[in-house]
Design a protein around this motif. Structure first.
Motif, PDB file in Angstrom:
ATOM      1  N   TYR A 215       0.833  -1.202   0.000  1.00 34.43           N
ATOM      2  CA  TYR A 215       0.000   0.000   0.000  1.00 34.43           C
ATOM      3  C   TYR A 215       0.866   1.248   0.000  1.00 34.43           C
ATOM      4  O   TYR A 215       1.968   1.250   0.559  1.00 34.43           O
ATOM      5  CB  TYR A 215      -0.893   0.033   1.246  1.00 34.43           C
ATOM      6  CG  TYR A 215      -1.921  -1.056   1.313  1.00 34.43           C
ATOM      7  CD1 TYR A 215      -3.055  -1.028   0.497  1.00 34.43           C
ATOM      8  CD2 TYR A 215      -1.768  -2.112   2.209  1.00 34.43           C
ATOM      9  CE1 TYR A 215      -4.009  -2.035   0.573  1.00 34.43           C
ATOM     10  CE2 TYR A 215      -2.716  -3.119   2.286  1.00 34.43           C
ATOM     11  CZ  TYR A 215      -3.836  -3.087   1.472  1.00 34.43           C
ATOM     12  OH  TYR A 215      -4.776  -4.079   1.540  1.00 34.43           O
TER      13      TYR A 215
ATOM     14  N   ILE B  82      -2.895   3.986   4.355  1.00 34.10           N
ATOM     15  CA  ILE B  82      -3.028   3.135   5.539  1.00 34.10           C
ATOM     16  C   ILE B  82      -3.182   4.027   6.766  1.00 34.10           C
ATOM     17  O   ILE B  82      -2.369   4.929   7.000  1.00 34.10           O
ATOM     18  CB  ILE B  82      -1.819   2.210   5.734  1.00 34.10           C
ATOM     19  CG1 ILE B  82      -1.492   1.462   4.441  1.00 34.10           C
ATOM     20  CG2 ILE B  82      -2.101   1.207   6.853  1.00 34.10           C
ATOM     21  CD1 ILE B  82      -0.305   0.536   4.564  1.00 34.10           C
TER      22      ILE B  82
ATOM     23  N   PHE C   7       3.234   4.604   8.088  1.00 35.42           N
ATOM     24  CA  PHE C   7       1.857   4.919   7.719  1.00 35.42           C
ATOM     25  C   PHE C   7       1.670   6.431   7.725  1.00 35.42           C
ATOM     26  O   PHE C   7       2.130   7.115   8.635  1.00 35.42           O
ATOM     27  CB  PHE C   7       0.863   4.317   8.716  1.00 35.42           C
ATOM     28  CG  PHE C   7       0.823   2.810   8.729  1.00 35.42           C
ATOM     29  CD1 PHE C   7       1.446   2.057   7.749  1.00 35.42           C
ATOM     30  CD2 PHE C   7       0.135   2.144   9.737  1.00 35.42           C
ATOM     31  CE1 PHE C   7       1.408   0.669   7.768  1.00 35.42           C
ATOM     32  CE2 PHE C   7       0.088   0.751   9.763  1.00 35.42           C
ATOM     33  CZ  PHE C   7       0.723   0.015   8.781  1.00 35.42           C
TER      34      PHE C   7
ATOM     35  N   ALA D  51      -6.527   0.504   3.751  1.00 34.83           N
ATOM     36  CA  ALA D  51      -6.358  -0.414   4.876  1.00 34.83           C
ATOM     37  C   ALA D  51      -6.263   0.403   6.155  1.00 34.83           C
ATOM     38  O   ALA D  51      -5.897   1.585   6.138  1.00 34.83           O
ATOM     39  CB  ALA D  51      -5.111  -1.278   4.694  1.00 34.83           C
ATOM     40  N   CYS D  52      -6.592  -0.246   7.284  1.00 32.81           N
ATOM     41  CA  CYS D  52      -6.578   0.485   8.551  1.00 32.81           C
ATOM     42  C   CYS D  52      -6.333  -0.479   9.714  1.00 32.81           C
ATOM     43  O   CYS D  52      -6.881  -1.591   9.734  1.00 32.81           O
ATOM     44  CB  CYS D  52      -7.918   1.198   8.753  1.00 32.81           C
ATOM     45  SG  CYS D  52      -7.990   2.263  10.209  1.00 32.81           S
TER      46      CYS D  52
ATOM     47  N   GLU E 128      -8.982  -4.363   5.622  1.00 37.86           N
ATOM     48  CA  GLU E 128      -8.532  -4.077   4.265  1.00 37.86           C
ATOM     49  C   GLU E 128      -9.697  -4.129   3.281  1.00 37.86           C
ATOM     50  O   GLU E 128     -10.684  -4.834   3.494  1.00 37.86           O
ATOM     51  CB  GLU E 128      -7.461  -5.080   3.832  1.00 37.86           C
ATOM     52  CG  GLU E 128      -6.225  -5.066   4.723  1.00 37.86           C
ATOM     53  CD  GLU E 128      -5.177  -6.046   4.263  1.00 37.86           C
ATOM     54  OE1 GLU E 128      -4.489  -5.762   3.260  1.00 37.86           O
ATOM     55  OE2 GLU E 128      -5.043  -7.109   4.898  1.00 37.86           O
TER      56      GLU E 128
END
Length: 211
Positions: free
Chosen positions: A81, A86, A134, A166-167, A187
């Motif tokens: 990513y 993110i 991130f 995404a997280c 995701e």
């Protein structure tokens, strides 16, 4: 309006409580019979982590940061990513109360304005983002208890609006020897063993007992 999240998935989870570490609902480490500080240090050494700033963190930060290390290991490929896609969204009930109480106790008899306390919930997020590179949306919320519905809706909005791909999200709580952290990797792309990102699935994993 409730956001549909059928195209968003929980692809990994990490839970640390009762001196046990679980990843994806499987116990991977245990160290009973020690104080929390020693337990967190044993987790750090067991997983072969090398991050000097770990020793500066208060216990709340160590707890959340360690959970993120374990959650993300082998869960995201390097370069999968873009950093800005993110994010990190966490919550707890007592903020940094544990560290605040310890600090005030330490200066009760001997004032020490120079004493530096590396704390506050946003430092948990900051260190995760620094370590993992991130750069996406991040937030730390305070609530009475783990609010799976709020986390689902907040993160779903970020992903469905293409702010994130995404997280890392979840709960990081500590007060004295009472603690619990449950983190989820969420995701947009489904992976092996991924389950739908719903409040029901968040609560199911959160409420699992170690054993």
């Amino acid at each position: 309006m409730k956001v549909l999240s059928s195209n968003i998935y929980i692809t990994a989870s990490c839970r640390i409580n009762d001196h046990i570490v679980c990843k994806n609902e499987t116990q991977i480490f245990e160290n009973k019979g020690v104080h929390l500080v020693d337990f967190l240090l044993s987790v750090y050494h067991h997983f072969g982590i090398n991050y000097p700033k770990f020793y500066k963190m208060d216990s709340l930060s160590k707890l959340g940061w360690l959970a993120s290390e374990i959650l993300l290991k082998d869960s995201i490929r390097e370069g999968e990513y873009k950093p800005e896609t993110i994010g990190v969204v966490l919550a707890n009930a007592s903020s940094s109360l544990d560290t605040d109480m310890r600090y005030y106790e330490s200066v009760k008899d001997i004032p020490s304005p120079a004493l530096f306390v590396y704390t506050l919930p946003n430092i948990v997020i900051g260190e995760i983002c620094i370590r993992q590179h991130f750069e996406g949306e991040n937030a730390f919320f305070i609530s009475d208890e783990f609010d799976a519905g709020f986390i689902e809706q907040y993160v779903s909005n970020l992903i469905n609006n293409n702010i994130l791909q995404a997280c890392v999200c979840g709960w990081v709580e500590l007060l004295g020897e009472q603690y619990k952290t449950v983190l989820f990797l969420v995701e947009k792309a489904k992976k092996t063993a991924g389950i739908s990102f719903t409040k029901e699935n968040l609560l199911k994993i959160y409420k699992l007992e170690n054993g």
